[in-house]
Design an enzyme around this catalytic site. Structure first.
Site, PDB file in Angstrom:
ATOM      1  N   CYS A 123      -7.332  -2.467   3.788  1.00  0.00           N
ATOM      2  CA  CYS A 123      -8.549  -1.869   4.329  1.00  0.00           C
ATOM      3  C   CYS A 123      -9.778  -2.296   3.524  1.00  0.00           C
ATOM      4  O   CYS A 123     -10.171  -3.451   3.564  1.00  0.00           O
ATOM      5  CB  CYS A 123      -8.408  -0.344   4.416  1.00  0.00           C
ATOM      6  SG  CYS A 123      -9.686   0.441   5.440  1.00  0.00           S
TER       7      CYS A 123
ATOM      8  N   HIS B 166      -3.500   0.790   7.356  1.00  0.00           N
ATOM      9  CA  HIS B 166      -3.010   1.479   6.161  1.00  0.00           C
ATOM     10  C   HIS B 166      -1.489   1.623   6.186  1.00  0.00           C
ATOM     11  O   HIS B 166      -0.964   2.693   6.522  1.00  0.00           O
ATOM     12  CB  HIS B 166      -3.657   2.863   6.048  1.00  0.00           C
ATOM     13  CG  HIS B 166      -5.081   2.830   5.629  1.00  0.00           C
ATOM     14  ND1 HIS B 166      -5.478   2.885   4.310  1.00  0.00           N
ATOM     15  CD2 HIS B 166      -6.220   2.716   6.364  1.00  0.00           C
ATOM     16  CE1 HIS B 166      -6.801   2.823   4.242  1.00  0.00           C
ATOM     17  NE2 HIS B 166      -7.274   2.722   5.475  1.00  0.00           N
TER      18      HIS B 166
ATOM     19  N   GLU C  80       0.414   2.026   3.713  1.00  0.00           N
ATOM     20  CA  GLU C  80       0.847   3.003   2.701  1.00  0.00           C
ATOM     21  C   GLU C  80       0.940   4.418   3.275  1.00  0.00           C
ATOM     22  O   GLU C  80       1.635   5.274   2.710  1.00  0.00           O
ATOM     23  CB  GLU C  80      -0.099   2.977   1.491  1.00  0.00           C
ATOM     24  CG  GLU C  80      -1.374   3.773   1.621  1.00  0.00           C
ATOM     25  CD  GLU C  80      -2.470   3.107   2.453  1.00  0.00           C
ATOM     26  OE1 GLU C  80      -3.570   3.683   2.553  1.00  0.00           O
ATOM     27  OE2 GLU C  80      -2.220   2.007   3.002  1.00  0.00           O
TER      28      GLU C  80
END
Length: 239
Positions: free
Chosen positions: A113, A217, A219
């Site tokens: 990002c 994202h 994660e």
């Protein structure tokens, strides 16, 4: 030995009740968990003087650049747009130094990002400071408050790229950004695009330079999505 993965940290500057008014150095837990699940040793790198970047990079095997604030347009020589949100120039400059030093030491970089956006800027590219300035904007790129496990749009993965080896050619992703890559840095190539034409993935044109980035994202979804965890597995163990 476990590979040591440096995660460039963020800083909570404004006082909150949660931390009794203290400033806090942090990184999202998803990065820590994903690196540990990939059998890596995560180390958070606190925002510091750019002069310390070489010492930090000396201590790690690979570098992750995480999300966070907007990037100061000073770095790509533009005045701030009225819709620019919070910036942290100290973080920008420190992470820029980390990038330069990691490239100098030939240590791999995974940029997520904001991290992908900063990588592009450091290498000579620029950003749309707000998607209202992007003439083809037609996709929901900021899905808040929708939870990250509910993907909001597709990305097309280009053939003959690193991401093409790791992901399906069309992939559903979450999306939490109002800035985006504008001019691509000369040493980078785009590896993924959103349906409205924004760059969603990058890698180096030079195959010997080990870096890649994604705009979404992984994660936030790695624990429920093995494909997103696979990005961390590859980065930690193979890249």
């Amino acid at each position: 030995m476990l590979p040591i993965i440096g995660i460039a940290g963020n800083q909570l500057i404004r006082a909150t009740d949660t931390f009794q008014g203290n400033q806090v150095t942090y990184t999202p837990q998803g990065f820590v968990n994903a690196v540990q699940q990939a059998d890596g040793l995560p180390i958070v790198l606190p925002i510091s003087s750019p002069k310390t970047a070489s010492a930090y990079i000396d201590q790690i095997d690979k570098l992750i650049l995480a999300g966070g604030q907007d990037i100061s347009p000073q770095l790509y020589h533009e005045p701030p747009h009225p819709k620019l949100l919070e910036t942290n120039l100290q973080r920008d400059l420190f992470e820029a130094a980390l990038i330069s030093e990691a490239l100098k030491q030939n240590k791999p970089i995974f940029a997520v990002c904001r991290g992908m956006q900063l990588l592009n800027v450091v290498l000579g590219g620029s950003l749309y400071q707000d998607l209202t300035t992007y003439p083809k904007w037609s996709v929901k790129h900021e899905q808040h408050p929708t939870a990250p496990q509910f993907a909001t749009h597709e990305v097309e993965i280009l053939p003959d790229t690193l991401l093409y080896q790791l992901l399906p050619d069309t992939y559903l992703v979450n999306s939490y950004h109002h800035q985006a890559l504008k001019e691509l840095a000369p040493s980078l190539k785009a590896t993924a695009f959103s349906p409205d034409g924004l760059v969603e993935g990058i890698e180096s044109l030079d195959k010997d330079v080990r870096l890649f980035g994604v705009q979404w994202h992984p994660e936030l979804t790695h624990s429920s999505n093995s494909t997103d965890q696979g990005l961390f597995d590859f980065f930690v163990q193979e890249f």
